[in-house]
Design a protein around this motif. Structure first.
Motif, PDB file in Angstrom:
ATOM      1  N   ASP A 216       0.873  -0.973   0.011  1.00  0.00           N
ATOM      2  CA  ASP A 216      -0.133   0.055   0.035  1.00  0.00           C
ATOM      3  C   ASP A 216       0.869   1.269  -0.046  1.00  0.00           C
ATOM      4  O   ASP A 216       2.012   1.187   0.683  1.00  0.00           O
ATOM      5  N   LEU A 217       0.472   2.479  -0.751  1.00  0.00           N
ATOM      6  CA  LEU A 217       1.320   3.432  -0.997  1.00  0.00           C
ATOM      7  C   LEU A 217       0.468   4.817  -0.623  1.00  0.00           C
ATOM      8  O   LEU A 217      -0.588   5.051  -1.169  1.00  0.00           O
ATOM      9  N   THR A 218       1.017   5.678   0.078  1.00  0.00           N
ATOM     10  CA  THR A 218       0.743   6.893   0.475  1.00  0.00           C
ATOM     11  C   THR A 218       1.756   7.828   0.052  1.00  0.00           C
ATOM     12  O   THR A 218       2.846   7.789   0.643  1.00  0.00           O
ATOM     13  N   ALA A 219       1.764   8.806  -0.882  1.00  0.00           N
ATOM     14  CA  ALA A 219       3.046   9.499  -1.440  1.00  0.00           C
ATOM     15  C   ALA A 219       2.531  11.041  -1.573  1.00  0.00           C
ATOM     16  O   ALA A 219       1.250  11.338  -2.147  1.00  0.00           O
ATOM     17  N   GLU A 220       3.196  12.194  -1.119  1.00  0.00           N
ATOM     18  CA  GLU A 220       3.336  13.300  -1.140  1.00  0.00           C
ATOM     19  C   GLU A 220       4.454  13.957  -1.667  1.00  0.00           C
ATOM     20  O   GLU A 220       5.740  13.775  -1.168  1.00  0.00           O
ATOM     21  N   ASN A 221       4.521  14.328  -2.949  1.00  0.00           N
ATOM     22  CA  ASN A 221       5.650  15.011  -3.606  1.00  0.00           C
ATOM     23  C   ASN A 221       5.435  16.542  -4.072  1.00  0.00           C
ATOM     24  O   ASN A 221       4.617  16.870  -4.854  1.00  0.00           O
ATOM     25  N   SER A 222       5.902  17.515  -3.360  1.00  0.00           N
ATOM     26  CA  SER A 222       5.631  18.968  -3.830  1.00  0.00           C
ATOM     27  C   SER A 222       6.446  19.397  -5.005  1.00  0.00           C
ATOM     28  O   SER A 222       5.624  20.234  -5.692  1.00  0.00           O
ATOM     29  N   SER A 223       7.400  19.071  -5.230  1.00  0.00           N
ATOM     30  CA  SER A 223       8.035  19.360  -6.526  1.00  0.00           C
ATOM     31  C   SER A 223       9.086  18.279  -6.974  1.00  0.00           C
ATOM     32  O   SER A 223      10.098  18.401  -6.432  1.00  0.00           O
ATOM     33  N   GLY A 224       8.598  17.599  -8.146  1.00  0.00           N
ATOM     34  CA  GLY A 224       9.572  16.346  -8.232  1.00  0.00           C
ATOM     35  C   GLY A 224       8.693  15.332  -9.325  1.00  0.00           C
ATOM     36  O   GLY A 224       7.290  15.218  -8.859  1.00  0.00           O
ATOM     37  N   ASP A 225       8.831  14.490 -10.237  1.00  0.00           N
ATOM     38  CA  ASP A 225       8.243  13.384 -10.620  1.00  0.00           C
ATOM     39  C   ASP A 225       8.161  12.206  -9.540  1.00  0.00           C
ATOM     40  O   ASP A 225       9.126  12.167  -9.131  1.00  0.00           O
ATOM     41  N   THR A 226       7.262  11.557  -9.966  1.00  0.00           N
ATOM     42  CA  THR A 226       6.890  10.236  -8.942  1.00  0.00           C
ATOM     43  C   THR A 226       6.633   9.229  -9.995  1.00  0.00           C
ATOM     44  O   THR A 226       5.621   9.121 -10.682  1.00  0.00           O
ATOM     45  N   ASN A 227       7.629   8.170 -10.001  1.00  0.00           N
ATOM     46  CA  ASN A 227       7.407   6.900 -11.004  1.00  0.00           C
ATOM     47  C   ASN A 227       7.741   5.733  -9.951  1.00  0.00           C
ATOM     48  O   ASN A 227       8.449   5.400  -9.426  1.00  0.00           O
ATOM     49  N   ILE A 228       6.316   5.019 -10.057  1.00  0.00           N
ATOM     50  CA  ILE A 228       6.234   3.567  -9.443  1.00  0.00           C
ATOM     51  C   ILE A 228       5.917   2.552 -10.230  1.00  0.00           C
ATOM     52  O   ILE A 228       4.968   2.824 -10.942  1.00  0.00           O
ATOM     53  N   GLU A 229       6.828   1.400 -10.189  1.00  0.00           N
ATOM     54  CA  GLU A 229       6.699   0.451 -10.860  1.00  0.00           C
ATOM     55  C   GLU A 229       6.186  -0.705 -10.011  1.00  0.00           C
ATOM     56  O   GLU A 229       7.195  -1.288  -9.075  1.00  0.00           O
ATOM     57  N   TYR A 230       5.091  -1.591 -10.028  1.00  0.00           N
ATOM     58  CA  TYR A 230       4.789  -2.548  -9.233  1.00  0.00           C
ATOM     59  C   TYR A 230       5.048  -3.772  -9.971  1.00  0.00           C
ATOM     60  O   TYR A 230       4.980  -3.966 -10.930  1.00  0.00           O
ATOM     61  N   ALA A 231       5.546  -4.807  -8.997  1.00  0.00           N
ATOM     62  CA  ALA A 231       6.229  -6.079  -9.377  1.00  0.00           C
ATOM     63  C   ALA A 231       4.830  -6.930  -9.507  1.00  0.00           C
ATOM     64  O   ALA A 231       4.518  -7.749 -10.330  1.00  0.00           O
TER      65      ALA A 231
END
Length: 308
Positions: A216-231
């Protein structure tokens, strides 16, 4: 006569003397702080740091590492004891005491702390590294804190991993943790083979890149790219970005309920979705097969991509 009366010479002299004393005081502070001698010029002090501590982990549930200006390397070892080794070079144009490490137990926590030299008004640089050798079978909690430096951690199965960075990058490989928490003011996160039950990410400025991920993922990114790849995927996701692209890669077999909003950007997906809400390309709501897993993506300025 009126001009002369208004022109108070005594006040002018007092003001000039005040300015002179302030200037002399500041100059003295700078000279004392920087180690500058008017006759000999500026000198520099260089020293090598080499300090190590060892400790057993009996009764320890958490290893807490806190450094200010060093890189942290967490290294699995086939031993029963922990060893911390601080090493590198320091340079300053003033005298100082060497940086050292403390290693002590506080309840069920083993604390490893860097003690910095006391330096004021100086040019200071260092390339210090702290290698912490932890038994490979240690499986409890680790907390890593760095004010100015990178963190590298690989090949552990833990209960909880927490990484707090003010300015520096975090690199992880082959980490399995029930809980992973990441807090960063300025720096990038790069992780490969990260397996968790719950992950919380909070980044003020920097990119987030995680490959072969699960949890499970909770993410906060104010300035920048977010790249998530699930297996593999059977999770809930909630990602918000103020400025930057969100790219989420899921297995082709993924099933989920989607709520995506891109206030200033486009939303694209590789999955066939039964749409329940759409607003000019900036909002997409719908279900892929079933709604058991919830995915919520929100970006203020940037695109959203859902890939397989």
């Amino acid at each position: 006569m009126k001009f002369i009366e208004k022109f108070n010479i005594k006040k002018v002299v007092i003001y000039l003397l005040g300015i002179m004393f302030v200037t002399l005081g500041l100059g003295t502070l700078i000279i004392l702080g920087t180690g500058t001698n008017l006759m000999k010029g500026t000198h520099s002090n260089h020293t090598s740091v080499n300090d190590s501590k060892t400790s057993n982990l009996s009764g320890i549930n958490e290893i807490y590492v806190d450094v200010s200006s060093s890189d942290i390397n967490i290294i699995p070892e086939g031993t029963s004891q922990l060893k911390a080794h601080l090493y590198g070079d320091m340079t300053s144009n003033n005298k100082y005491t060497n940086s050292k490490i403390q290693c002590y137990k506080s309840g069920n926590t083993l604390v490893i702390k860097q003690v910095e030299p006391h330096i004021n008004f100086v040019f200071f640089s260092s390339n210090l590294k702290l290698d912490v050798y932890i038994p490979a079978d240690y499986n409890k909690d680790i907390k890593l804190v760095s004010s100015s430096g990178d963190i590298n951690v690989n090949d552990y199965k833990l209960n909880k991993l927490q990484c707090n960075l003010s300015s520096g990058n975090l690199k992880m490989n082959n980490i399995n943790a029930d809980t992973f928490n990441y807090l960063s003011s300025s720096g990038d996160l790069k992780a490969d083979k990260l397996t968790t039950k719950t992950t919380t990410l909070d980044s003020s400025s920097g990119s987030i890149n995680i490959n072969a991920f699960s949890g499970d993922l909770t993410a906060e990114n104010s300035s920048g790219d977010t790249n998530i790849e699930y297996a593999d995927f059977n999770n809930n996701i909630n990602v918000h970005s103020s400025s930057g692209e969100i790219a989420l890669t899921l297995p082709k077999s993924a099933e989920f309920d989607l709520d995506a909003v891109a206030s200033s950007g486009d939303i694209t997906t590789d999955f066939p979705i039964t749409v329940s809400g759409k607003d000019g390309g900036h909002k997409l709501q719908g279900v892929v097969v079933n709604d058991k897993n919830k995915i919520k993506l929100d970006v203020s300025s940037g695109d959203i991509k859902i890939l397989n």
